[in-house]
Design a protein around this motif. Structure first.
Motif, PDB file in Angstrom:
ATOM      1  N   MET A   1       0.847  -1.194   0.000  1.00  0.00           N
ATOM      2  CA  MET A   1       0.000   0.000   0.000  1.00  0.00           C
ATOM      3  C   MET A   1       0.885   1.248   0.000  1.00  0.00           C
ATOM      4  O   MET A   1       1.720   1.426   0.880  1.00  0.00           O
ATOM      5  N   THR A   2       0.727   2.093  -0.987  1.00  0.00           N
ATOM      6  CA  THR A   2       1.499   3.326  -1.061  1.00  0.00           C
ATOM      7  C   THR A   2       0.766   4.449  -0.331  1.00  0.00           C
ATOM      8  O   THR A   2      -0.437   4.366  -0.061  1.00  0.00           O
ATOM      9  N   GLN A   3       1.497   5.505  -0.032  1.00  0.00           N
ATOM     10  CA  GLN A   3       0.898   6.674   0.608  1.00  0.00           C
ATOM     11  C   GLN A   3      -0.181   7.272  -0.294  1.00  0.00           C
ATOM     12  O   GLN A   3      -1.245   7.711   0.179  1.00  0.00           O
ATOM     13  N   GLU A   4       0.076   7.261  -1.590  1.00  0.00           N
ATOM     14  CA  GLU A   4      -0.904   7.803  -2.541  1.00  0.00           C
ATOM     15  C   GLU A   4      -2.200   6.992  -2.520  1.00  0.00           C
ATOM     16  O   GLU A   4      -3.305   7.562  -2.560  1.00  0.00           O
ATOM     17  N   GLN A   5      -2.070   5.656  -2.441  1.00  0.00           N
ATOM     18  CA  GLN A   5      -3.264   4.813  -2.364  1.00  0.00           C
ATOM     19  C   GLN A   5      -4.064   5.105  -1.100  1.00  0.00           C
ATOM     20  O   GLN A   5      -5.290   5.210  -1.138  1.00  0.00           O
ATOM     21  N   HIS A   6      -3.347   5.214   0.027  1.00  0.00           N
ATOM     22  CA  HIS A   6      -4.024   5.452   1.303  1.00  0.00           C
ATOM     23  C   HIS A   6      -4.751   6.792   1.266  1.00  0.00           C
ATOM     24  O   HIS A   6      -5.884   6.926   1.760  1.00  0.00           O
ATOM     25  N   GLU A   7      -4.128   7.802   0.698  1.00  0.00           N
ATOM     26  CA  GLU A   7      -4.759   9.116   0.597  1.00  0.00           C
ATOM     27  C   GLU A   7      -6.014   9.046  -0.259  1.00  0.00           C
ATOM     28  O   GLU A   7      -7.029   9.700   0.040  1.00  0.00           O
ATOM     29  N   GLN A   8      -5.954   8.260  -1.334  1.00  0.00           N
ATOM     30  CA  GLN A   8      -7.132   8.107  -2.193  1.00  0.00           C
ATOM     31  C   GLN A   8      -8.252   7.394  -1.440  1.00  0.00           C
ATOM     32  O   GLN A   8      -9.414   7.793  -1.524  1.00  0.00           O
ATOM     33  N   SER A  11      -9.821   9.781   0.899  1.00  0.00           N
ATOM     34  CA  SER A  11     -10.616  10.769   0.174  1.00  0.00           C
ATOM     35  C   SER A  11     -11.983  10.202  -0.216  1.00  0.00           C
ATOM     36  O   SER A  11     -13.016  10.866  -0.065  1.00  0.00           O
ATOM     37  N   VAL A  12     -11.990   8.974  -0.713  1.00  0.00           N
ATOM     38  CA  VAL A  12     -13.256   8.345  -1.103  1.00  0.00           C
ATOM     39  C   VAL A  12     -14.138   8.119   0.125  1.00  0.00           C
ATOM     40  O   VAL A  12     -15.346   8.377   0.092  1.00  0.00           O
ATOM     41  N   ASP A  13     -13.535   7.621   1.225  1.00  0.00           N
ATOM     42  CA  ASP A  13     -14.302   7.423   2.457  1.00  0.00           C
ATOM     43  C   ASP A  13     -14.891   8.741   2.948  1.00  0.00           C
ATOM     44  O   ASP A  13     -16.046   8.794   3.388  1.00  0.00           O
ATOM     45  N   ASP A  14     -14.097   9.805   2.894  1.00  0.00           N
ATOM     46  CA  ASP A  14     -14.586  11.113   3.330  1.00  0.00           C
ATOM     47  C   ASP A  14     -15.777  11.549   2.480  1.00  0.00           C
ATOM     48  O   ASP A  14     -16.763  12.095   2.999  1.00  0.00           O
ATOM     49  N   TYR A  15     -15.685  11.305   1.174  1.00  0.00           N
ATOM     50  CA  TYR A  15     -16.782  11.673   0.272  1.00  0.00           C
ATOM     51  C   TYR A  15     -18.044  10.884   0.607  1.00  0.00           C
ATOM     52  O   TYR A  15     -19.138  11.452   0.756  1.00  0.00           O
ATOM     53  N   PHE A  16     -17.906   9.560   0.737  1.00  0.00           N
ATOM     54  CA  PHE A  16     -19.059   8.716   1.064  1.00  0.00           C
ATOM     55  C   PHE A  16     -19.668   9.119   2.408  1.00  0.00           C
ATOM     56  O   PHE A  16     -20.890   9.208   2.553  1.00  0.00           O
ATOM     57  N   THR A  17     -18.806   9.349   3.395  1.00  0.00           N
ATOM     58  CA  THR A  17     -19.287   9.665   4.737  1.00  0.00           C
ATOM     59  C   THR A  17     -20.022  11.000   4.757  1.00  0.00           C
ATOM     60  O   THR A  17     -21.113  11.118   5.327  1.00  0.00           O
ATOM     61  N   THR A  18     -19.435  12.012   4.142  1.00  0.00           N
ATOM     62  CA  THR A  18     -20.061  13.334   4.113  1.00  0.00           C
ATOM     63  C   THR A  18     -21.414  13.290   3.417  1.00  0.00           C
ATOM     64  O   THR A  18     -22.384  13.913   3.860  1.00  0.00           O
ATOM     65  N   LEU A  19     -21.490  12.511   2.347  1.00  0.00           N
ATOM     66  CA  LEU A  19     -22.716  12.456   1.560  1.00  0.00           C
ATOM     67  C   LEU A  19     -23.775  11.548   2.178  1.00  0.00           C
ATOM     68  O   LEU A  19     -24.964  11.893   2.217  1.00  0.00           O
ATOM     69  N   LEU A  20     -23.365  10.391   2.691  1.00  0.00           N
ATOM     70  CA  LEU A  20     -24.315   9.341   3.060  1.00  0.00           C
ATOM     71  C   LEU A  20     -24.377   9.013   4.550  1.00  0.00           C
ATOM     72  O   LEU A  20     -25.350   8.409   5.006  1.00  0.00           O
ATOM     73  N   ALA A  21     -23.350   9.383   5.310  1.00  0.00           N
ATOM     74  CA  ALA A  21     -23.334   9.068   6.747  1.00  0.00           C
ATOM     75  C   ALA A  21     -22.769  10.242   7.535  1.00  0.00           C
ATOM     76  O   ALA A  21     -21.796  10.094   8.287  1.00  0.00           O
ATOM     77  N   PRO A  22     -23.368  11.424   7.370  1.00  0.00           N
ATOM     78  CA  PRO A  22     -22.821  12.607   8.047  1.00  0.00           C
ATOM     79  C   PRO A  22     -22.858  12.453   9.560  1.00  0.00           C
ATOM     80  O   PRO A  22     -23.777  11.874  10.126  1.00  0.00           O
ATOM     81  N   VAL A 222     -11.373  -1.283   1.742  1.00  0.00           N
ATOM     82  CA  VAL A 222     -10.270  -0.338   1.947  1.00  0.00           C
ATOM     83  C   VAL A 222     -10.890   0.993   2.358  1.00  0.00           C
ATOM     84  O   VAL A 222     -12.051   1.270   2.061  1.00  0.00           O
ATOM     85  N   GLY A 223     -10.117   1.802   3.062  1.00  0.00           N
ATOM     86  CA  GLY A 223     -10.642   3.092   3.497  1.00  0.00           C
ATOM     87  C   GLY A 223      -9.810   3.662   4.619  1.00  0.00           C
ATOM     88  O   GLY A 223      -8.625   3.350   4.775  1.00  0.00           O
ATOM     89  N   THR A 224     -10.432   4.503   5.432  1.00  0.00           N
ATOM     90  CA  THR A 224      -9.707   5.162   6.515  1.00  0.00           C
ATOM     91  C   THR A 224      -9.169   4.161   7.533  1.00  0.00           C
ATOM     92  O   THR A 224      -8.249   4.478   8.282  1.00  0.00           O
ATOM     93  N   LYS A 225      -9.748   2.965   7.578  1.00  0.00           N
ATOM     94  CA  LYS A 225      -9.274   1.932   8.488  1.00  0.00           C
ATOM     95  C   LYS A 225      -8.254   1.005   7.825  1.00  0.00           C
ATOM     96  O   LYS A 225      -7.903  -0.031   8.390  1.00  0.00           O
ATOM     97  N   GLY A 226      -7.782   1.389   6.639  1.00  0.00           N
ATOM     98  CA  GLY A 226      -6.790   0.580   5.957  1.00  0.00           C
ATOM     99  C   GLY A 226      -7.424  -0.535   5.150  1.00  0.00           C
ATOM    100  O   GLY A 226      -8.553  -0.426   4.663  1.00  0.00           O
ATOM    101  N   TYR A 227      -6.680  -1.631   5.018  1.00  0.00           N
ATOM    102  CA  TYR A 227      -7.109  -2.772   4.202  1.00  0.00           C
ATOM    103  C   TYR A 227      -7.624  -3.866   5.139  1.00  0.00           C
ATOM    104  O   TYR A 227      -6.873  -4.447   5.905  1.00  0.00           O
ATOM    105  N   ASP A 228      -8.922  -4.115   5.094  1.00  0.00           N
ATOM    106  CA  ASP A 228      -9.511  -5.120   5.972  1.00  0.00           C
ATOM    107  C   ASP A 228     -10.792  -5.639   5.340  1.00  0.00           C
ATOM    108  O   ASP A 228     -10.899  -5.689   4.122  1.00  0.00           O
ATOM    109  N   GLY A 229     -11.789  -6.012   6.146  1.00  0.00           N
ATOM    110  CA  GLY A 229     -13.037  -6.524   5.604  1.00  0.00           C
ATOM    111  C   GLY A 229     -13.858  -7.188   6.682  1.00  0.00           C
ATOM    112  O   GLY A 229     -13.492  -7.187   7.858  1.00  0.00           O
TER     113      GLY A 229
END
Length: 237
Positions: A1-8, A11-22, A222-229
């Motif tokens: 996992m690169t820093q760029e991947q983690h940032e992406q 970013s996606v988690d932040d978008y989903f959370t702001t829109l769907l789980a504020p 994947v997301g703010t909690k890293g790679y899991d499931g």
């Protein structure tokens, strides 16, 4: 996992959370007070909390069992899905964590339907099992009236298979069992691992695969909690 991947992923988690789980003040304060008390930052992400909430609603859950309370963040998400006469029992080993969770749950106005039981989860589950059998013995029909409709397992991973076995004892046909953190950064595939958390997780997944009363699947995230499931299992007749 690169820093760029983690940032992406963030970013996606932040978008989903702001829109769907504020966030609301209750949830934000629960996380803040957990941080202030020094609890580990291992609560579910907001969008994952919303998923738990939706699964409980879809399930029509009236009784929920949570194994692993931490600061009560996921507890609040789950309890908010219950009807007014619903009930959630959550098990927490650490008294300090339970103290923080009680305050967070009371602030959320959910202390009337949420009960925190403190102590080793396997001990608490044995007590629940005895209570369960007692209710069944006094019931007028064969069905166990105190069965849980949904179980969320998010505690020490070493005992995952044991928790799953207890979940089977305490549920009914059609109940839903959710097992968190099953990917372990990809290490779950290592059949030679001696890590107790990996061994416990693999045992639980194998139990889902082999048990005649369970059908299930597992999903990578994947997301703010890293790679899991997580794994999702339905109890069969």
């Amino acid at each position: 996992m690169t820093q760029e991947q983690h940032e992406q992923w963030d970013s996606v988690d932040d978008y989903f959370t702001t829109l769907l789980a504020p966030a609301d003040e209750t949830l934000t304060t629960a996380l803040r007070d957990s941080d202030t008390a020094g609890l580990p930052r291992i609560a579910v992400a907001p969008n994952q909390g919303k998923l738990l909430h939706l699964l409980a609603q879809i399930q029509g859950a009236r009784r929920i069992l949570e194994i692993g309370t931490l600061g009560g963040y996921s507890t609040i998400w789950l309890a908010r899905a219950l009807p007014a006469d619903g009930r959630l029992i959550t098990l927490e080993h650490n008294p300090a964590h339970a103290h923080v969770a009680r305050a967070n749950i009371a602030r959320a106005g959910l202390d009337k339907i949420v009960e925190i039981r403190v102590g080793p989860a396997l001990d608490s589950l044995a007590v629940l099992g005895a209570e369960h059998e007692e209710h069944a013995e006094h019931a007028e029909r064969a069905a166990r009236p105190e069965a849980f409709d949904l179980v969320f397992i998010d505690a020490d991973k070493v005992n995952n298979a044991h928790y799953l076995e207890w979940a089977l004892e305490l549920t009914r046909p059609g109940s839903l069992i959710i097992l968190d953190n099953v990917v372990r950064g990809g290490a779950v595939t290592d059949a030679t691992s001696t890590d107790p958390a990996i061994l416990g997780t693999r045992s639980a997944l194998e139990l889902i695969a082999e048990h005649p009363r369970l059908t299930g699947t597992a999903v990578q995230t994947v997301g703010t909690k890293g790679y899991d499931g997580f794994a999702l299992a339905r109890v069969l007749a």
